[in-house]
Design an enzyme around this catalytic site. Structure first.
Site, mmCIF file in Angstrom:
data_model
loop_
_atom_site.group_PDB
_atom_site.id
_atom_site.type_symbol
_atom_site.label_atom_id
_atom_site.label_comp_id
_atom_site.label_asym_id
_atom_site.label_seq_id
_atom_site.Cartn_x
_atom_site.Cartn_y
_atom_site.Cartn_z
ATOM 1 N N HIS A 1 20.781 44.553 37.545
ATOM 2 C CA HIS A 1 21.695 44.112 37.932
ATOM 3 C C HIS A 1 22.842 44.641 36.909
ATOM 4 O O HIS A 1 23.863 44.258 35.435
ATOM 5 C CB HIS A 1 21.721 42.519 37.419
ATOM 6 C CG HIS A 1 20.793 41.723 38.416
ATOM 7 N ND1 HIS A 1 20.566 40.211 37.959
ATOM 8 C CD2 HIS A 1 20.545 42.201 39.710
ATOM 9 C CE1 HIS A 1 19.885 39.951 39.153
ATOM 10 N NE2 HIS A 1 19.158 41.445 39.687
ATOM 11 N N PRO A 2 23.232 46.170 36.861
ATOM 12 C CA PRO A 2 23.557 46.633 36.003
ATOM 13 C C PRO A 2 25.571 46.035 36.014
ATOM 14 O O PRO A 2 26.049 46.154 37.401
ATOM 15 C CB PRO A 2 23.656 48.244 36.381
ATOM 16 C CG PRO A 2 23.006 48.240 37.468
ATOM 17 C CD PRO A 2 22.363 47.508 37.889
#
Lengths: 533, 173
Positions: free
Chosen positions: A465-466
């Site tokens: 989930h950057p």
């Protein structure tokens, strides 16, 4: 050669870009959607998944030889070497982007998540609040098709019910919920972009348990749906176009340059440019577009492009259960715990979303079991017992924005088209370390309350989930875009996606990305019709 | 003592055996069972099936899957030698069907043979053939025992054969 010109040129055909493209085209604007990857076919993906020996979330989908993505197996090819344990979020390119491989979880952010600094004295506030985004959450839930329990207070007030009833908890989760109720621990069905009934010509979930990497029926939303819709609405969709440079004239972006697989570059113009290529590729493109006028890259007068990289620290505990609970039947993820996401503790340590993983991880259990010759006899019966008598709990733990967590361009390594690959510096703060320690202990406490025995823990700095690398804010001094996603430095350049998040909260980011995309669409409609500046 | 390369004469025999088995695929039902072993083409195949049944507790195997596994074994540098050694120790003629339900005595195996049995079992259970030099590859997804033999408790992943919400209930036992 300069090709076409559109009102809006969108780079990236994931959930943010495809939703935006549909909205703007439907409003009468000429939209051009550029995507580095190619087209996908779900049946082919399912076949590839079955044929793969390493069935991870990327194994179903093809590699595009002309462009690079980080591979789970060999991430250093994309990110370079990092000190262990390393931060190496994976993603895929192509129609639909990484939603092709997501699990489909769509919790909203909490109101406090937008005001982390004001409430708890840590992190940063967003330049918009929950109430401003709430109507767009409602729209996003309809567009993606979210199933959830509208009567369940999950801490994010709603102005409209979910479009579909909730996905029912699994037998294992019902067993856990029943045992944990007396201890004040509540397990609920997470909102998910997974059909609980026929929705937008897609069937209800049939529990294939391969949500990641491929839903064989299409019950789980992926943005390929909206790319097809965009095409049918008349959006010009150009696949296999690797945008490598934005061209500016004074403060305005006047063109983008895209290379095709043969390396030939073409120039495309539009009134507005929108970057929708996630938290790794968006800053990479801005940094690659540096000129003499903007030596640090475009949109980077604040020096924040590539910085403030955040993700969720990921923990997962597999444990033996005292009775058969039959994990691994149904979707890979259904339930999460209500506690963990909010509370005064956030002043001291990071919040977390605690969840049940319904991936039985049969391959791993099988090979692990066979390592011991004592398990060879009646191996199937032993595996049956192991699968039916085990379950898994996980935690996704918040991290805070820090300027040292950043993406650079690597001076040496290049992708197949000769473009510089990214390099990442990343470490988690003491705040998150305290959170990790706390939630680790909490998972063990819950396992003990269930009468379980811990078997194996997996930890990663990334839940894939950057976020945060082109953050939004009111001030051009310390942020890249404003609350509308408009770059402070370039009035006709916009960014949408997790990269604009000032903080990450504990929710999976996709629904918030979709909501911000729909909000940006409304803003651009006003701008392009002269009703807003 | 580690396994040694297999003599050419026996290697040729195994290749002939496997080739015969391949050619005979259309002539046999899709699933082998130990009860139907009399109809199988070679004594070696019968012995392998008997050993697999003894190890896994499963009575029926997919014909094509087993043949693919044998072909893959054949391509191992010492695969045929390993197979011969293991069968001679764990599945010697004449096969005794009364023994099929008894634990095997792995104490009779040396380290190399033990490794080989584990290798066969992992292939059989996962449907994936792990091979350092050729690279790993899938023999079968559908008929891997971790899927096929457990479908009464867990539908084969990636297939849609169930109704919405079935996961709320335990499997029918």
């Amino acid at each position: 050669m300069t090709m076409s010109d559109a009102d809006v040129l969108i780079i990236g055909a994931g959930v943010a870009g495809s939703l935006l493209a549909c909205e703007l085209q439907q409003a009468g604007f000429r939209v051009h959607l550029l995507e580095a990857g190619g087209a996908y076919n779900r049946q082919q993906a399912l076949h590839s998944y079955r044929q793969a020996w390493n069935r991870n979330f990327q194994s179903a989908w093809p590699d595009w030889p002309w462009t690079s993505v980080p591979h789970l197996e060999e991430p250093e090819h994309y990110y370079g070497k990092q000190p262990l344990p390393g931060y190496r979020p994976a993603f895929i390119k192509g129609e639909g982007g990484t939603t092709r491989v997501w699990t489909g979880m769509t919790p909203r952010f909490l109101p406090e998540d937008f005001r982390l600094y004001s409430h708890y004295g840590v992190g940063r506030d967003w330049p918009l609040d929950y109430q401003q985004l709430e109507p767009w959450y409602v729209q996003a839930e309809h567009r993606l098709g979210v199933a959830g329990n509208s009567n369940q207070d999950q801490g994010s007030p709603r102005s409209a019910p979910y479009p579909m009833p909730e996905i029912p908890l699994t037998y294992a989760e019902l067993w856990m919920a029943n045992k944990l109720k007396k201890h004040g621990i509540q397990l609920i069905s997470s909102p998910a972009a997974r059909n609980s009934r026929q929705w937008q010509q897609r069937p209800p979930c049939c529990g294939s348990n391969t949500c990641t990497p491929v839903c064989p029926s299409g019950a789980r939303y992926d943005a390929g749906v909206d790319v097809q819709r965009a095409k049918s609405l008349g959006v010009r969709v150009s696949l296999q176009h690797v945008v490598w440079k934005l061209e500016h004239q004074d403060r305005y972006i006047v063109a983008v340059h895209a290379k095709k697989p043969d390396g030939v570059s073409q120039r495309y113009t539009a009134k507005c440019i929108v970057l929708a290529c996630n938290s790794i590729e968006t800053p990479r493109l801005l940094l690659m577009s540096a000129t003499e006028t903007y030596p640090r890259g475009l949109a980077n007068s604040s020096d924040q492009v590539g910085r403030n990289l955040m993700d969720h620290v990921f923990l997962r505990y597999r444990f033996a259960t005292p009775e058969a609970v039959w994990s691994g039947r149904g979707p890979q993820a259904v339930g999460h715990f209500l506690h963990g996401r909010y509370g005064a503790f956030r002043r001291r340590y990071a919040a977390a979303k605690l969840f049940v993983s319904n991936d039985a991880d049969v391959m791993s259990q099988t090979t692990h079991m066979l390592n011991d010759p004592a398990n060879w006899y009646q191996a199937v019966e032993r595996l049956r017992h192991s699968i039916s008598h085990s379950a898994a709990l996980g935690a996704e733990i918040e991290t805070l924005p820090t300027s040292d967590n950043r993406l650079h361009l690597d001076a040496q390594r290049r992708d197949p088209l000769g473009l510089p690959l990214p390099r990442i510096d990343y470490a988690i703060s003491e705040y998150s370390e305290r959170g990790e320690k706390h939630w680790h202990e909490e998972l063990l406490r819950i396992i003990a309350l269930l009468g379980g025995t811990p078997l194996k823990v997996k930890r990663s700095l990334s839940a894939h989930h950057p976020c945060g690398t082109t953050r939004m804010g009111d001030s051009p001094r310390d942020s890249v875009v404003n609350a509308d996603g408009q770059c402070h430095d370039h009035p006709n350049l916009y960014i949408v996606g997790g990269s604009v998040f000032p903080t990450i909260g504990t929710a999976n980011p996709t629904l918030t990305i979709a909501a911000l995309s729909l909000r940006l669409a409304a803003h651009l409609k006003a701008v392009l019709t002269g009703k807003s500046s | 003592m580690p396994c040694q390369p297999f003599p050419d004469r026996l290697r040729r025999k195994l290749i002939k055996t496997v080739a015969t088995a391949w050619l005979s695929i259309p002539c046999y039902p899709l699933l082998y069972s130990v009860q139907a072993m009399a109809a199988t083409p070679t004594s070696q195949t019968r012995r392998i099936l008997w050993l697999f049944q003894r190890l896994t507790g499963v009575k029926r195997f997919n014909h094509r899957f087993i043949q693919q596994l044998l072909v893959a074994v054949k391509h191992e540098p010492s695969g045929t030698d390993h197979l011969h050694r293991v069968l001679s120790k764990l599945a010697p003629e004449p096969l005794d069907n009364d023994m099929a339900q008894l634990p095997i005595d792995i104490g009779v195996l040396d380290d190399g043979e033990r490794w080989f049995v584990q290798h066969l079992l992992i292939s059989l259970m996962t449907g994936i053939y792990f091979h350092e030099q050729r690279g790993n590859f899938t023999l079968s997804y559908r008929y891997a025992l971790m899927h096929d033999a457990l479908q009464d408790i867990r539908p084969i992943p990636g297939t849609c054969q169930q109704h919405f919400g079935f996961w709320q209930h335990p499997p029918a036992q």
